[in-house]
Design an enzyme around this catalytic site. Structure first.
Site, PDB file in Angstrom:
ATOM      1  N   SER A 146     -19.977 -39.932  69.845  1.00  0.00           N
ATOM      2  CA  SER A 146     -18.633 -40.299  70.366  1.00  0.00           C
ATOM      3  C   SER A 146     -17.604 -39.032  69.918  1.00  0.00           C
ATOM      4  CB  SER A 146     -18.125 -41.308  69.725  1.00  0.00           C
ATOM      5  OG  SER A 146     -16.863 -41.953  70.234  1.00  0.00           O
ATOM      6  N   ASP A 304     -12.957 -38.313  75.220  1.00  0.00           N
ATOM      7  CA  ASP A 304     -14.057 -37.937  74.166  1.00  0.00           C
ATOM      8  C   ASP A 304     -15.464 -37.674  74.787  1.00  0.00           C
ATOM      9  OD1 ASP A 304     -14.970 -40.551  74.832  1.00  0.00           O
ATOM     10  OD2 ASP A 304     -15.069 -40.982  72.584  1.00  0.00           O
ATOM     11  N   ASP A 306     -18.486 -38.482  75.042  1.00  0.00           N
ATOM     12  CA  ASP A 306     -19.488 -39.580  75.512  1.00  0.00           C
ATOM     13  C   ASP A 306     -18.662 -40.484  76.669  1.00  0.00           C
ATOM     14  OD1 ASP A 306     -18.151 -41.078  73.509  1.00  0.00           O
ATOM     15  OD2 ASP A 306     -19.711 -42.710  73.404  1.00  0.00           O
ATOM     16  N   ASP A 308     -16.224 -42.634  76.289  1.00  0.00           N
ATOM     17  CA  ASP A 308     -15.609 -44.219  76.206  1.00  0.00           C
ATOM     18  C   ASP A 308     -14.106 -44.351  75.566  1.00  0.00           C
ATOM     19  OD1 ASP A 308     -15.959 -43.376  73.543  1.00  0.00           O
ATOM     20  OD2 ASP A 308     -17.461 -45.132  72.986  1.00  0.00           O
TER      21      ASP A 308
END
Length: 582
Positions: A146, A304, A306, A308
């Protein structure tokens, strides 16, 4: 001259004494580092398995990935042949070793006869959640850390509904993982052989198109977008996975004036233009703000790695770009979505909003003003996903929106995790809607405060690494449980909530009641003026976090109340830690 005399003569000399001290310090540091690598195994927390890349049982590497994957394989095998055939969808982000770890997971699963679907290249975490549902897979894996620093990577597991594994299933997987005694001896077959047998399949374009079709359906005001199509947007994926889906989504909605931060457009595992690829950190917006100033942008958005989480910035009353907090973004979206649905006659009376226990109370106030329910969950979007599934099955409520203070939200439930791609599309639409009225997003936020009350929130963290750090965090929580703070910031304690014991204690009435949420090592305290604070160890980082919330009748009073509350709590925390250390 005796050897004792020689030793005493030389040991006192500075040129020998300092190297000896240095060598001893290096031995101590190396021993501590080695202990930190092996003092425990990587565990699934609120966000799965996450750690620094490197050798050791507490690090992300080929062997810990194989061990986790074999444990998952054994869990799936228990569910029967149908589960094995449904298989596992696997995605990965732009971090070091992400493609390699994804393929190691696929090879481990496929070597056990479990179908593996691996994305052809990096994809956002929310698309993996969608892919599990689209492929009707039994499980999903996304390799990502993340928003953590470059030295980290991680491994999150998803269930058949596309949501992260809830506690019960996660515990079962962990039990299987822990039963794998020697990760170094796990044998996997070759990638080529498994692909030839069809046990590993590469996926991509078909799922991309299906995901995009669903993304476009969340729009509530296409007519406004058509009219305000030249809204000036600056977007940065922060070297991560959101570049293509966000840009394509904005384009297909009709936005024609989108500027991408070129320096941060391409994947980069070192995240070389930022100290941390975290949209919660204001430093991550430096380049976006520069671009915004050059283009006179109406909205800045950063995702960010990834994709999410998303951070949004807009011009404040001084004409300067200011980053909205996750709580502020969530409040704006709730107000916008509910007001537009009400206006268009599509607001369902059974609608429900989800937020976490550390998220602002403003979301609840807004939802209830529209006659809807707002329900709290534990921190971690897996719990929101679990609630969506529960009410989808029972029909008691209809999901409308879910969010958490840490910049994560969900609008369309075709994904069962937080989705920054959705949030970017909705953020741009909101900015267009309010610009048509001659307002910025901060003007709109001020309207929300004036309508519902001035709510402010804050966060403080203590980073405590390694075995000793974990012990310090545990001691701190134990200390709070043994010695409840009856007065904080001049305000008496009204209610304490211990989510590990599942007990709420009303101090004023001297009454205890049950908390109907999964057990979690979290403490929350509500004070007589309506303010609150919460203590929670991070599930993915070596941190203990302190959350704060206040409300008042003006911005100034709310800001002052928040500063005072934070200082009072953190002074108390440091004092308690010093006593334990002594």
């Amino acid at each position: 001259m005796s050897w004792e005399t020689t030793y005493e003569k030389w040991i006192g000399k500075e040129e020998l004494e300092q190297p000896l001290k240095t060598a001893l310090e290096e031995i101590k540091e190396n021993r501590t580092a080695l202990e930190d690598c092996f003092y425990k195994n990587l565990e699934f927390g609120t966000g799965g398995m996450r750690g620094e890349i490197g050798p050791g049982t507490n690090r992300m590497n080929t062997y810990t990935v194989r061990k986790a994957s074999l444990g998952l394989a054994h869990f799936i095998e228990q569910q029967g042949e149908k589960a094995k055939k449904r298989g596992v969808a696997i995605a990965y982000d732009s971090r070091h070793q992400s493609p390699e770890f994804a393929m190691e997971a696929a090879k481990t699963l496929a070597s056990q006869g479990i179908q593996a679907y691996v994305f052809e290249s990096l994809r956002p975490t929310p698309e993996l959640s969608f892919a599990v549902r689209y492929l009707k897979a039994y499980s999903g894996i996304v390799v990502t850390a993340s928003h953590n620093p470059p030295e980290y990577n991680g491994y999150k597991v998803y269930g058949p509904d596309g949501g992260q594994l809830p506690p019960k299933e996660a515990d079962e997987v962990i039990e299987k993982v822990n039963a794998v005694e020697d990760e170094l001896s796990i044998e996997v077959r070759s990638e080529e052989e498994l692909k030839n047998e069809g046990l590993i399949q590469i996926v991509g374009e078909e799922i991309d198109k299906a995901y995009m079709e669903q993304l476009l359906k969340i729009s509530l005001n296409r007519e406004v977008i058509n009219e305000m199509h030249d809204l000036s947007i600056v977007f940065t994926p922060l070297h991560g996975t959101a570049n293509i889906p966000v840009r394509e989504g904005l384009q297909q909605l009709g936005f024609t004036n989108v500027t991408v931060v070129k320096e941060q457009e391409q994947p980069d595992p070192n995240f070389s233009t930022v100290k941390s690829p975290n949209p919660e950190e204001h430093a991550a917006f430096e380049l976006a703000i520069k671009y915004g100033q050059e283009t006179d942008a109406d909205i800045l958005m950063a995702t960010d790695p990834d994709a999410d989480r998303v951070g949004i910035a807009a011009k404040n009353s001084k004409g300067e770009y200011e980053i909205l907090t996750g709580n502020q973004t969530g409040a704006l979206m709730i107000e916008y979505i509910l007001s537009q649905r009400e206006e268009k006659g599509s607001l369902c009376s059974k609608g429900i909003i989800f937020k976490t226990i550390v998220t602002s109370e403003l979301g609840r106030v807004i939802a209830e003003s529209y006659g809807l329910t707002c329900e709290d969950t534990l921190t971690g979007f897996k719990f929101i996903g679990e609630k969506i599934k529960e009410y989808e099955k029972s029909g008691k409520h209809t999901f409308i929106f879910g969010y958490e203070e840490s910049y994560g939200s969900l609008i369309g439930d075709f994904v069962r995790d937080k989705d920054a791609v959705q949030a970017c599309l909705m953020g741009a639409e909101m900015a267009a809607y309010y610009k048509k009225q001659g307002k910025t997003l901060f003007d709109a936020l001020d309207d929300v405060y004036k309508k519902h009350g001035f709510y402010k929130e804050g966060l403080e963290s203590l980073t405590l690494k390694g075995k000793s750090g974990a012990e310090q965090i545990e001691n701190l929580l134990a200390g709070f449980r043994a010695d409840m703070p009856l007065e904080v910031n001049g305000q008496k304690l009204v209610v304490s909530e211990d989510y590990k014991a599942s007990v709420q204690y009303n101090v004023v009435k001297d009454e205890k009641s049950d908390i109907h949420l999964p057990k979690s090592n979290v403490l929350k305290y509500q004070l007589e003026d309506g303010s609150w604070f919460c203590v929670r160890p991070s599930g993915t980082e070596p941190k203990v976090k302190f959350y704060f919330g206040v409300s008042a009748d003006s911005h100034k009073n709310a800001d002052e109340a928040l500063v005072n509350l934070k200082k009072s709590v953190m002074d108390m925390v440091h004092e308690r830690m010093q006593k334990v250390a002594q």
